[in-house]
Every structure is written in structure tokens, then in C-alpha cells.
Design a protein around this motif. Structure first.
Motif, PDB file in Angstrom:
ATOM      1  N   SER A  87     -69.163 -80.271  44.366  1.00 11.17           N
ATOM      2  CA  SER A  87     -68.821 -79.228  45.762  1.00 11.17           C
ATOM      3  C   SER A  87     -67.378 -79.380  46.143  1.00 11.17           C
ATOM      4  O   SER A  87     -67.163 -80.508  46.619  1.00 11.17           O
ATOM      5  CB  SER A  87     -69.964 -79.687  46.821  1.00 11.17           C
ATOM      6  N   LEU A  88     -66.623 -78.517  45.702  1.00 17.55           N
ATOM      7  CA  LEU A  88     -65.369 -78.267  45.992  1.00 17.55           C
ATOM      8  C   LEU A  88     -64.874 -78.694  47.679  1.00 17.55           C
ATOM      9  O   LEU A  88     -64.121 -79.409  47.796  1.00 17.55           O
ATOM     10  CB  LEU A  88     -64.620 -77.296  45.398  1.00 17.55           C
ATOM     11  N   GLU A 121     -73.140 -73.113  56.569  1.00  6.83           N
ATOM     12  CA  GLU A 121     -74.334 -73.526  56.141  1.00  6.83           C
ATOM     13  C   GLU A 121     -74.407 -73.383  54.434  1.00  6.83           C
ATOM     14  O   GLU A 121     -75.052 -74.058  53.917  1.00  6.83           O
ATOM     15  CB  GLU A 121     -75.633 -73.093  56.853  1.00  6.83           C
ATOM     16  N   LYS A 122     -74.124 -71.984  54.281  1.00  8.90           N
ATOM     17  CA  LYS A 122     -74.227 -71.668  52.892  1.00  8.90           C
ATOM     18  C   LYS A 122     -73.588 -72.577  51.958  1.00  8.90           C
ATOM     19  O   LYS A 122     -73.849 -72.542  50.547  1.00  8.90           O
ATOM     20  CB  LYS A 122     -73.866 -70.093  52.495  1.00  8.90           C
ATOM     21  N   SER A 123     -72.545 -73.401  52.289  1.00 10.74           N
ATOM     22  CA  SER A 123     -71.729 -74.303  51.581  1.00 10.74           C
ATOM     23  C   SER A 123     -72.706 -75.296  50.806  1.00 10.74           C
ATOM     24  O   SER A 123     -72.362 -75.883  49.855  1.00 10.74           O
ATOM     25  CB  SER A 123     -70.600 -74.991  52.153  1.00 10.74           C
ATOM     26  N   PHE A 124     -73.704 -75.567  51.558  1.00  3.19           N
ATOM     27  CA  PHE A 124     -74.681 -76.688  51.260  1.00  3.19           C
ATOM     28  C   PHE A 124     -75.996 -76.225  50.397  1.00  3.19           C
ATOM     29  O   PHE A 124     -76.788 -77.038  50.323  1.00  3.19           O
ATOM     30  CB  PHE A 124     -75.150 -77.407  52.418  1.00  3.19           C
ATOM     31  N   ARG A 125     -76.153 -75.037  50.378  1.00  4.43           N
ATOM     32  CA  ARG A 125     -77.478 -74.493  49.738  1.00  4.43           C
ATOM     33  C   ARG A 125     -77.688 -74.887  48.331  1.00  4.43           C
ATOM     34  O   ARG A 125     -78.947 -74.912  48.012  1.00  4.43           O
ATOM     35  CB  ARG A 125     -77.438 -72.994  49.833  1.00  4.43           C
ATOM     36  N   GLY A 143     -61.327 -85.989  40.422  1.00  3.79           N
ATOM     37  CA  GLY A 143     -62.144 -85.650  39.453  1.00  3.79           C
ATOM     38  C   GLY A 143     -63.447 -86.573  39.491  1.00  3.79           C
ATOM     39  O   GLY A 143     -64.603 -85.984  39.392  1.00  3.79           O
ATOM     40  N   LEU A 144     -63.424 -87.738  40.114  1.00  2.74           N
ATOM     41  CA  LEU A 144     -64.460 -88.463  39.881  1.00  2.74           C
ATOM     42  C   LEU A 144     -65.515 -88.014  41.191  1.00  2.74           C
ATOM     43  O   LEU A 144     -66.856 -87.775  40.942  1.00  2.74           O
ATOM     44  CB  LEU A 144     -64.304 -89.847  40.200  1.00  2.74           C
ATOM     45  N   MET A 145     -64.895 -87.582  42.197  1.00  2.02           N
ATOM     46  CA  MET A 145     -65.805 -86.915  43.312  1.00  2.02           C
ATOM     47  C   MET A 145     -66.527 -85.701  42.976  1.00  2.02           C
ATOM     48  O   MET A 145     -67.536 -85.229  43.348  1.00  2.02           O
ATOM     49  CB  MET A 145     -65.099 -87.016  44.580  1.00  2.02           C
ATOM     50  N   TRP A 146     -65.676 -84.957  41.970  1.00  2.00           N
ATOM     51  CA  TRP A 146     -66.129 -83.422  41.604  1.00  2.00           C
ATOM     52  C   TRP A 146     -67.202 -83.887  40.621  1.00  2.00           C
ATOM     53  O   TRP A 146     -68.512 -83.155  40.816  1.00  2.00           O
ATOM     54  CB  TRP A 146     -65.196 -82.896  40.835  1.00  2.00           C
ATOM     55  N   TRP A 147     -67.301 -84.845  39.816  1.00  2.00           N
ATOM     56  CA  TRP A 147     -68.383 -85.329  39.038  1.00  2.00           C
ATOM     57  C   TRP A 147     -69.612 -85.657  39.875  1.00  2.00           C
ATOM     58  O   TRP A 147     -70.719 -85.542  39.528  1.00  2.00           O
ATOM     59  CB  TRP A 147     -68.125 -86.584  37.971  1.00  2.00           C
ATOM     60  N   PHE A 148     -69.379 -86.545  40.952  1.00  2.00           N
ATOM     61  CA  PHE A 148     -70.438 -87.030  41.760  1.00  2.00           C
ATOM     62  C   PHE A 148     -71.257 -85.823  42.465  1.00  2.00           C
ATOM     63  O   PHE A 148     -72.404 -85.742  42.517  1.00  2.00           O
ATOM     64  CB  PHE A 148     -69.782 -87.760  42.796  1.00  2.00           C
ATOM     65  N   LEU A 180     -66.719 -80.055  49.938  1.00  2.00           N
ATOM     66  CA  LEU A 180     -66.929 -81.335  50.291  1.00  2.00           C
ATOM     67  C   LEU A 180     -65.952 -82.382  49.893  1.00  2.00           C
ATOM     68  O   LEU A 180     -65.472 -83.061  50.759  1.00  2.00           O
ATOM     69  CB  LEU A 180     -68.403 -81.870  49.896  1.00  2.00           C
ATOM     70  N   ILE A 181     -65.419 -82.243  48.836  1.00  2.00           N
ATOM     71  CA  ILE A 181     -64.581 -83.387  48.279  1.00  2.00           C
ATOM     72  C   ILE A 181     -63.205 -83.194  48.574  1.00  2.00           C
ATOM     73  O   ILE A 181     -62.380 -84.179  48.548  1.00  2.00           O
ATOM     74  CB  ILE A 181     -64.766 -83.457  46.635  1.00  2.00           C
ATOM     75  N   ILE A 182     -62.839 -81.806  49.160  1.00  2.00           N
ATOM     76  CA  ILE A 182     -61.474 -81.889  49.603  1.00  2.00           C
ATOM     77  C   ILE A 182     -61.296 -82.654  50.838  1.00  2.00           C
ATOM     78  O   ILE A 182     -59.962 -83.142  51.006  1.00  2.00           O
ATOM     79  CB  ILE A 182     -61.175 -80.176  49.943  1.00  2.00           C
ATOM     80  N   ALA A 183     -62.350 -82.872  51.644  1.00  2.00           N
ATOM     81  CA  ALA A 183     -62.010 -83.240  52.980  1.00  2.00           C
ATOM     82  C   ALA A 183     -61.671 -85.113  52.633  1.00  2.00           C
ATOM     83  O   ALA A 183     -60.604 -85.477  53.509  1.00  2.00           O
ATOM     84  CB  ALA A 183     -63.391 -83.506  53.783  1.00  2.00           C
ATOM     85  N   PRO A 184     -62.065 -85.629  51.766  1.00  2.00           N
ATOM     86  CA  PRO A 184     -61.741 -87.028  51.538  1.00  2.00           C
ATOM     87  C   PRO A 184     -60.218 -87.114  51.048  1.00  2.00           C
ATOM     88  O   PRO A 184     -59.704 -88.139  51.406  1.00  2.00           O
ATOM     89  CB  PRO A 184     -62.695 -87.612  50.438  1.00  2.00           C
ATOM     90  N   MET A 185     -59.823 -86.133  49.978  1.00  2.00           N
ATOM     91  CA  MET A 185     -58.749 -86.167  49.811  1.00  2.00           C
ATOM     92  C   MET A 185     -57.676 -85.889  50.680  1.00  2.00           C
ATOM     93  O   MET A 185     -56.461 -86.493  50.704  1.00  2.00           O
ATOM     94  CB  MET A 185     -58.513 -85.232  48.614  1.00  2.00           C
ATOM     95  N   ILE A 186     -57.942 -84.787  51.648  1.00  2.00           N
ATOM     96  CA  ILE A 186     -56.936 -84.550  52.679  1.00  2.00           C
ATOM     97  C   ILE A 186     -57.059 -86.120  53.596  1.00  2.00           C
ATOM     98  O   ILE A 186     -55.873 -86.335  54.108  1.00  2.00           O
ATOM     99  CB  ILE A 186     -57.524 -83.301  53.592  1.00  2.00           C
ATOM    100  N   LEU A 187     -57.935 -86.590  53.698  1.00  2.00           N
ATOM    101  CA  LEU A 187     -57.968 -87.645  54.829  1.00  2.00           C
ATOM    102  C   LEU A 187     -57.265 -88.790  53.951  1.00  2.00           C
ATOM    103  O   LEU A 187     -56.684 -89.431  54.778  1.00  2.00           O
ATOM    104  CB  LEU A 187     -59.405 -88.362  54.847  1.00  2.00           C
ATOM    105  N   ALA A 188     -57.304 -89.135  52.733  1.00  2.00           N
ATOM    106  CA  ALA A 188     -56.650 -90.191  52.055  1.00  2.00           C
ATOM    107  C   ALA A 188     -55.005 -89.871  52.110  1.00  2.00           C
ATOM    108  O   ALA A 188     -54.251 -90.564  52.213  1.00  2.00           O
ATOM    109  CB  ALA A 188     -57.030 -90.167  50.523  1.00  2.00           C
ATOM    110  N   ILE A 189     -54.762 -88.415  51.925  1.00  2.00           N
ATOM    111  CA  ILE A 189     -53.276 -88.232  51.684  1.00  2.00           C
ATOM    112  C   ILE A 189     -52.700 -88.395  53.586  1.00  2.00           C
ATOM    113  O   ILE A 189     -51.823 -89.041  53.653  1.00  2.00           O
ATOM    114  CB  ILE A 189     -53.039 -86.849  51.604  1.00  2.00           C
ATOM    115  N   ALA A 190     -53.641 -87.964  54.388  1.00  2.00           N
ATOM    116  CA  ALA A 190     -53.159 -88.157  55.786  1.00  2.00           C
ATOM    117  C   ALA A 190     -53.002 -89.629  56.133  1.00  2.00           C
ATOM    118  O   ALA A 190     -51.948 -90.073  56.813  1.00  2.00           O
ATOM    119  CB  ALA A 190     -54.207 -87.519  56.666  1.00  2.00           C
ATOM    120  N   VAL A 191     -53.913 -90.439  55.679  1.00  2.00           N
ATOM    121  CA  VAL A 191     -53.723 -92.102  55.771  1.00  2.00           C
ATOM    122  C   VAL A 191     -52.609 -92.595  55.377  1.00  2.00           C
ATOM    123  O   VAL A 191     -51.910 -93.356  56.099  1.00  2.00           O
ATOM    124  CB  VAL A 191     -54.907 -92.798  55.236  1.00  2.00           C
TER     125      VAL A 191
END
Length: 836
Positions: free
Chosen positions: A238-239, A371-375, A230-235, A241-252
Motif C-alpha cells: 500500500s503506497l 476510506e477507499k484507500s483501505f478497501r 522496498g521492504l514496507m512495500w513488500w509487507f 500507507l508506507i509513505i507516512a513512515p518514510m516522511i516521518l523518518a526523513i523528518a526525524v
């Protein structure tokens, strides 16, 4: 190396993703092998003297760990001594004895122990106190009267007001206490009446905690993940983008826990917290990357170029922030507490894994996006101009640049106030208090310690130096023990003590016809021996060997305490030892302590001093690492100021709020350094880089309180708020960790943005002066030499290299020689020409 690693992730993103998935899969298949350990004894090494002695006492005196059951009846005028209640207790006791894991013949209760009665002058009889349930109220009251006159029962099995009875259930092993307790609770359900049933004791409390901590982690870890999401969504809004850190945290988390389980380490209370620590920490570097990527992409309009530019700029500070976190956690490997060592090593390993995955997985993930994900980034940045983060940063900038001396003065006042608060800290712990006040175990603890002499057990073992002459048959020695027992009760810390003199006096009293004046220790060794020979006619003659060894050279005092607080136990031990020193026994004896309550005191002391040692070591190591990063002892010391202020301020709250310095708090003290210094590293490193372009602090500050400042605030918020779900936990240690980690990260982030800019405003050259050639600043050189020497000394001490040897003196000589050489080097023409 940097180019190779990042270029590989950018060019081969699918390979990176595939390797990550494979690592997660290999870790997951280890989970079925999980082992749980909540035994407080294992907070000490297996060969710790107190554990070795405790095991010896249990074996020598046939002592078992016990579950304590309490039955109260406040409704009946006769309390528990009525036909219905005693009948239910009798039947319930028989059923409990049949539970697998219960040592049936050692259960202590009204129906399992002998009553000692007269059988004429010079003779006694031993009959079960309650062989069958009473049929009349008169029989029930007779049982009460006889129990009140038995030293083994009053205060231990029967309460003084007659409203409560206790059963002491010995179990073969502590690790089955939860299973046995659940079966006992099922039996309670079958005997519901006007009675209330309670169940407590350190073994069941520890095992219950082990079960509940897994339930807690199953809730808290996902909840922390949801909060971070939720915090990263507020920041970033961009869904993708923020999925990546969440996947990374769970993997770690999965990879780290899989390694821990796969390598055969049990999950303890400490290691159960690994997921909640790693979840927010694992996304820290990702947030820095995404924050910079978010800010830079609109100007470059190419995801590959943007990620390479971002990683190039952030690689060094992210490496050192990760290394300092690793160092902070790894310093726990020097702890004298094995579960803390495991926790520290594997969180450090998790942080390292998080850094590696961040360097590879995040760039790879971004490269797989279109690329269109960042427009939409341009539009969001325009909207961001007046958001909360920028308003907060603008306030910090205004205060620290316009009133820097005021900011530093406030900091100084906070330090003074914090030191006062720290002096008020109280060191204490009690495993039963790890549950909240409304937990059934806490309620049982309060109720039973109100009615009885105490549910916390300790054992004082006296051993005669003379093993040949049956010292503990000597009347003078037994009278000494009797006086010692009286002192223990009068100290108000012990509710009751049971020892050999109590049995001798009871039997002697009955042998002589029941005259109150005869309730004493006989006058001769032969008479004492005769009373104990009489005891051989009881149903349980072996019960005698719970209190004394067959050769009468060792005596065991069973002590019941109403409080399991380490401070109370430690105070009690000190009082008893002082009494024995001031009132020496008539025969030479040595004494030592056993029991879980005493073991808790030992590991708590080890924890407190061990964590203080680790804290100082972490500080030294992190400072040493700052030297490598900044190549300046002054910058290294400045980088440590915000975290030092944070630690002083947060731990002063313990003193001001009256919160005990307990096990969770002790561990947190060593963890704060590696995490808190991250913000200082990012601020100083980025400020130096920006200042090389701008050349002026005012322009550098404008830039610092934008992108880099936002990244610092975002990081502080993610980690701080990421720990808040623990406040909803029913287990007190998790609440403690949640609150203090929130405060530590929030305050350290604020301190970095408040103190560092103020210092730079007052004296910019402290941060921005050019690097000097090695050895060209004598003061810096001496400081560096000192930091290096202390760091090496700490590591050597951590590995028990503590003896003063020839190498110790050689090392000191090298340090002195280096310092002298440094002084003369600083006077060389090379250094002067550089400065000129």
C-alpha cells in the motif's frame, strides 16, 4: 494522557502536519552553519592530561603535524638518485613550500636541510645537501652518498635501497590537511614521469575521512531509505500507507541534525552516523502501528476507530521500547569520549522525537486518507496466509512449542561457544585502516612503511629533575639516550629514533677528521657543548631546539613507527618503560609521551573501558525499566535473556573472525541493548494481554505467532536490512556498523521468537502469573531492591559522584533496611490471603 494525545491527532490532523512541516523547516535553515571535526585529539576532552602535555611538547619543541610525501622510482637502476627525478623533486619541493598553510622553513627534504661536512681537522661546514638540482649522474650519486651518512636523512628522507625519497610537510593546523593535500596532488600531476607519488600521514588521513564520510552519508542515508521503502512495500503493498513512515523518518533525521548543528556541535565521525541510525529506528513504531492497522481494519471498517484501537493496545509497549532505546543511547553520555557523548545524546533525542511524531503524525496522516484507500486490505490478508513471514513464524512456533527444552539446550550451547569466542577478541584500532585496502592513503601507507623507518610519529620526552646543570649535555646522559634509541630499534616496533646524541656524534665525527672510531659521544660536557656550538653555523641552527630545550633540561626523541596500530604503540610504550625501569638513567629524569599515535592509544583505551562501563550501565538501566513495565523482577530478567544471547553471539564473531574490537564496534556494544530489548517487550507485553483473553498458553501462542509475530519479524527485517547499504561504503567503520547492526537486529529478533516461547512453554507461570501486591514476594522484592540500588549507583558514578561519603553509607543502610523490611512484609497475612 493517551486519549488526549491520540484524540488530538485524530481530530486535528492538519494542525499536526503543519507543526511537523514547520519543525522540519526550522531545522533545515540550521544546516548552512554546519562544522566538521575529524581531529582524533578531540576524542578526548580538551583538558585531558595527554592532550595538555601533547600541546605543551609541540609548543616547547616547535613541532608541527606533518603530511608525509613519498616518491619512488623502481624503473631507474639508480632509483630516485638520477638527474631527472632529483630535478623534479627539487622543483616540486619549492612549489609545496609556497602552499598557504605549509610551514615552509620547516619542510624536511634533501633541498631544505644541511649536510654536515669536514672543513679541516677541528672544523665543520654546513651546506645545503641539494641547493640546486644535479646536472650530472655523478652529482646525483654524490647526493645519495652524503644523505646515507647523515643521521637525519637515512631511513627518514632516503630509503636504504635508494629507490625512494620522502618529504615531511609541516602544516599550521590539522584541519587544513585535506586542502593542502589536494594542492599537493595537483602538483604531483605536473611532474609525471617514471616516478610514483604517495601521500599519507595521520593528519591527512583524518581530514580525508571527514570529507569522505559526508559523501558516504549522502549516498547511504537515501539508499537505506530506499531499502526500507522496498521492504514496507513488500509487507503492506500500500503506497499511501508506507509513505507516512518514510516522511516521518526523513523528518526525524532533519530535525535531529538541525538541532545538533543549531546548538553548535560539530559533526564528527560518530555524529555523521546519526542519519543512518535514525532512519530505520524511526520507522519501528510506525511498522507496529501499520501492521496492526493492516490486520484490524477489515473487521472494523472505520479508520478512526481502527487507529484508536491500535494505538490503545500498542501505546504502552511502544512507549517502553522507545524509552529503552533512549536509555541505551543516552548511556553514551557517560562515555569519556566527547564525540561519543554527543552521538549518544542526539540519537536518544532523535528516538524521542520519532516516538512523539509517531504518536501524532501517523494517526494524523491516516485520518487524512480516504476510506477507499483501505478497501484492498481484505484481499491482501487472504494472500498473506501462505507468505514467507507466516511460514517462518509457523516454523518457530512448531519448534518452540513442541521441543522447548531442545530450543533452550541449543541456546545454552550457543552461549558457551560465544563466551569462548569473546575470550579471543583482540582490542586494536588504527585510523588509517578506516579506509579500505585499495584506498590511495592505505596504499601509500604500505609503500612508504616498506621503504622508510615509518610514517607514524611519537615523541618521548625526558625531563631532568635538576633544571640547573644542563643534564642533557652530560656525556653519560647522552650515552644512556643512545642506548635507549638502540633498544627501540632492536625492539622491532620502532623503525628509527632521532635525538640529540645523533647530531652530537655526527658533528664530533666530522670535527675529528672523519675517522669511523670517532663517531661517538665526546668524553666531556665541554666537548659536547663545543660540538653544538659548531651547529650554530648551520643554515638552520634553530633545528636543534626540536630535540632539546635551550637550558638542556628536556630532551625530545622523535620516534618513527611502521605501524599505527594502537596495540603496537601500546606494546612499544610498555617495552620502553620496562627498559627504563630495569636500566635507570645516570641522572634522575621523568618521561612522558606525546604524538598523535600515542593519543590514539589513550582514547582507544578510554573507549574500550568506557564502552564496557556504558554497556553494563545500559544493561542495568534497561533492566530497571523492565521492572517498571512488567512490575515483576522475574519477567524483567526473562526479557533480558534474548538480547544477552544476541550480544554474546554477535561479539563472539569478533574473536572467531579475527576482527579487531575497534572504535565502531566499541560504540555498538552500548547501543545493542536499547534496540534488542524491543522485541522482548512487544512479545511479553502482547502475550500477557492475549493470555488474559484466552486463558491458555496454547491458544495464546496461536495468536502470538500471527499478528504480533509478524510485526516483530517486520521490525527486525526493516532495521537489520536498513543498515545493509553501509556494506557498500568505501570506509571501513561504516561497513562495520552495517554488518554488526544487521546481525544484532536480525539475531535479536530471532532470539526473541525462539527463546521466549520456549521459556513460556516450559513454565507459563513465569510470564502469566498474577501480579503480587508490593512486597509480597520476598525474592522478587530483594531483586527489585538490588536492581534499583545498582541503577542509582550507576547514574551517580556516571556523574563522577565516586567518593565514599556519609551519604554513601546512609544509602547502603537504607538498602539493607529495606531488604529486611521486605522480608517481614512478605510474611504478612495480607500477602498470604492474596495468594490463597
Amino acid at each position: 494522557m493517551f486519549k488526549t494525545v491520540i484524540q488530538f491527532a485524530v481530530e486535528k490532523p492538519k494542525v499536526v502536519i503543519a507543526v511537523t512541516v514547520a519543525a522540519v523547516f526550522l531545522a533545515l535553515i540550521q544546516f548552512p552553519r554546519i562544522k566538521v571535526d575529524t581531529d582524533p585529539e578531540n576524542m578526548l576532552p580538551a583538558d585531558a592530561p595527554v592532550r595538555v602535555f601533547h600541546r605543551g611538547v609541540k609548543k616547547e619543541f616547535s613541532i608541527y603535524d606533518m603530511i608525509v610525501i613519498g616518491i619512488t622510482n623502481e624503473k631507474n637502476p639508480n632509483g630516485v638518485f638520477n638527474v631527472g627525478t632529483l630535478g623534479r623533486i627539487h622543483r616540486m619541493t619549492r612549489e609545496i613550500q609556497e602552499i598557504d598553510g605549509v610551514v615552509a622553513n620547516e619542510v624536511i627534504g634533501l633541498s631544505t636541510k644541511d649536510n654536515i661536512e669536514q672543513a679541516g681537522v677541528g672544523a665543520v661546514s654546513f651546506n645545503w645537501l641539494m641547493p640546486e638540482p644535479p646536472q650530472t649522474q655523478e652529482q646525483a650519486l654524490k647526493i645519495r652518498e652524503e644523505a646515507f651518512h647523515h643521521p637525519m636523512f637515512r631511513g627518514s628522507v632516503v630509503s636504504d635501497d635508494g629507490k625512494a625519497l620522502a618529504l615531511y610537510i609541516p602544516i599550521v593546523r590539522k584541519d587544513i590537511s585535506y586542502e593542502v593535500a589536494q594542492k599537493i596532488r595537483n602538483i604531483f600531476d605536473q611532474y609525471k614521469g617514471e616516478e610514483d607519488f604517495y601521500l599519507t600521514g595521520l593528519p591527512v588521513a583524518n581530514d580525508q575521512f571527514g570529507v569522505e564520510m559526508f559523501k558516504q552519508m549522502a549516498v547511504s542515508a537515501p539508499l537505506a531509505g530506499a531499502v526500507i521503502f522496498g521492504l514496507m512495500w513488500w509487507f503492506f503493498k500500500s503506497l499511501v500507507l508506507i509513505i507516512a513512515p518514510m516522511i516521518l523518518a526523513i523528518a526525524v533525521v532533519i530535525i535531529t541534525m538541525g538541532l545538533l548543528i543549531g546548538l553548535g556541535f560539530p559533526v564528527h565521525i560518530m555524529s555523521s552516523m546519526i542519519p543512518i541510525f535514525l532512519m530505520p529506528i524511526a520507522v519501528l513504531d510506525s511498522i507496529h502501528i501499520l501492521s496492526e492497522f493492516f490486520d484490524r481494519y477489515p473487521s472494523l471498517n472505520d479508520k478512526g476507530k481502527t487507529i484508536l484501537a491500535v494505538m490503545k493496545e500498542l501505546f504502552t509497549p511502544m512507549l517502553f521500547t522507545s524509552l529503552t532505546s533512549v536509555a541505551g543511547f543516552f548511556s553514551l553520555s557517560f562515555s569519556p569520549i566527547p564525540p561519543v557523548q554527543v552521538f549518544g545524546v542526539f540519537v536518544a533525542l532523535g528516538v524521542a522525537i520519532a516516538w512523539i511524531l509517531t504518536m501524532l503524525f501517523i494517526p494524523a496522516y491516516i485520518m487524512l486518507l480516504k476510506e477507499k484507500s483501505f478497501r484492498h486490505f481484505d484481499l491482501q490478508q487472504e494472500e498473506e496466509g501462505s507468505d514467507f513471514l507466516n511460514r517462518t513464524l509457523s516454523l518457530f512456533k512448531s519448534v518452540t512449542l513442541k521441543q522447548p527444552k531442545l530450543a533452550l539446550t541449543v541456546t545454552g550451547i550457543l552461549i558457551i561457544v560465544s563466551i569462548y569466542g569473546i575470550l579471543k577478541i583482540n582490542v586494536n584500532d588504527n585510523p588509517v585502516r578506516w579506509f579500505n585496502r585499495q584506498h590511495p592513503i592505505r596504499i601509500a601507507d604500505r609503500v612508504l612503511n616498506k621503504h622508510f623507518a615509518g610514517t607514524y610519529e611519537a615523541y618521548l620526552v625526558l625531563e631532568a629533575q635538576d633544571h640547573e646543570n644542563e643534564i642533557f649535555l652530560q656525556p653519560e646522559m647522552l650515552r644512556y639516550v643512545e642506548d635507549l634509541e638502540q633498544f627501540m630499534v632492536e625492539s622491532k616496533l620502532a623503525g628509527k629514533s632521532t635525538a640529540l646524541p645523533d647530531i652530537v656524534k655526527k658533528i664530533y665525527y666530522e670535527l675529528l677528521g672523519g675517522n669511523p672510531a670517532d663517531g661517538k659521544i665526546p668524553d666531556s660536557k665541554e666537548a659536547v657543548a663545543q660540538t653544538l656550538i659548531s651547529y650554530e653555523n648551520s643554515h638552520r641552527p634553530d633545528d636543534l631546539w626540536h630535540l632539546v630545550t635551550p637550558d638542556y633540561s628536556k630532551l625530545n626523541l622523535w620516534i618513527q613507527l611502521k605501524s599505527g596500530d594502537n596495540q603496537d604503540m601500546a606494546g612499544f610504550v610498555k617495552k620502553v618503560e620496562t627498559y627504563m625501569k630495569e636500566n635507570p638513567p645516570p641522572f634522575p629524569v621523568k618521561s612522558d609521551w606525546a604524538g598523535l599515535t600515542y593519543i590514539n592509544v589513550i582514547w582507544q583505551n578510554n573507549m574500550v573501558w568506557g564502552m564496557l562501563y556504558n554497556f553494563l550501565g545500559s544493561f542495568i538501566i534497561v533492566l530497571f525499566m523492565m521492572l517498571f513495565l512488567f512490575r515483576s523482577s522475574v519477567k524483567a530478567m526473562i526479557s533480558m535473556i534474548p538480547l544477552s544471547v544476541t550480544i554474546l553471539l554477535i561479539y563472539s564473531l569478533l574473536g572467531f573472525l579475527g576482527k579487531d574490537y575497534d572504535m565502531p564496534v566499541a560504540v555498538l556494544s552500548a547501543l545493542t541493548l536499547g534496540l534488542s530489548v524491543d522485541f522482548s517487550i512487544h512479545f511479553i507485553e502482547r502475550a500477557m494481554a492475549v493470555n488474559k483473553k484466552t486463558g491458555a498458553w496454547s491458544q495464546t501462542a496461536d495468536e502470538m505467532f500471527k499478528g504480533p509475530g509478524r510485526a516483530i519479524v517486520r521490525n527486525a527485517l526493516v532495521v537489520a536490512i536498513g543498515f545493509l547499504p553501509l556494506l557498500a561504503a568505501p570506509l571501513v567503520p561504516y561497513k562495520t556498523v552495517g554488518f554488526f547492526m544487521f546481525m544484532i537486529m536480525a539475531v535479536s529478533g530471532i532470539a526473541a521468537l525462539f527463546i521466549l516461547p520456549a521459556i513460556v512453554t516450559v513454565s507459563p507461570k513465569l510470564i502469566f502469573e498474577k501480579e503480587n501486591k508490593a512486597g509480597c514476594k520476598c525474592a522478587h522484592c530483594l531483586l527489585t531492591g538490588f536492581f534499583v540500588a545498582v541503577s542509582v549507583a550507576y547514574v551517580l558514578f556516571g556523574f563522577n559522584v565516586r567518593k565514599w561519603t556519609l551519604m554513601t553509607f546512609i544509602t547502603i543502610g537504607v538498602i539493607v533496611f529495606s531488604s529486611v523490611l521486605c522480608y517481614f512484609a512478605s510474611k504478612s497475612a495480607r500477602c498470604f490471603s492474596e495468594e490463597e
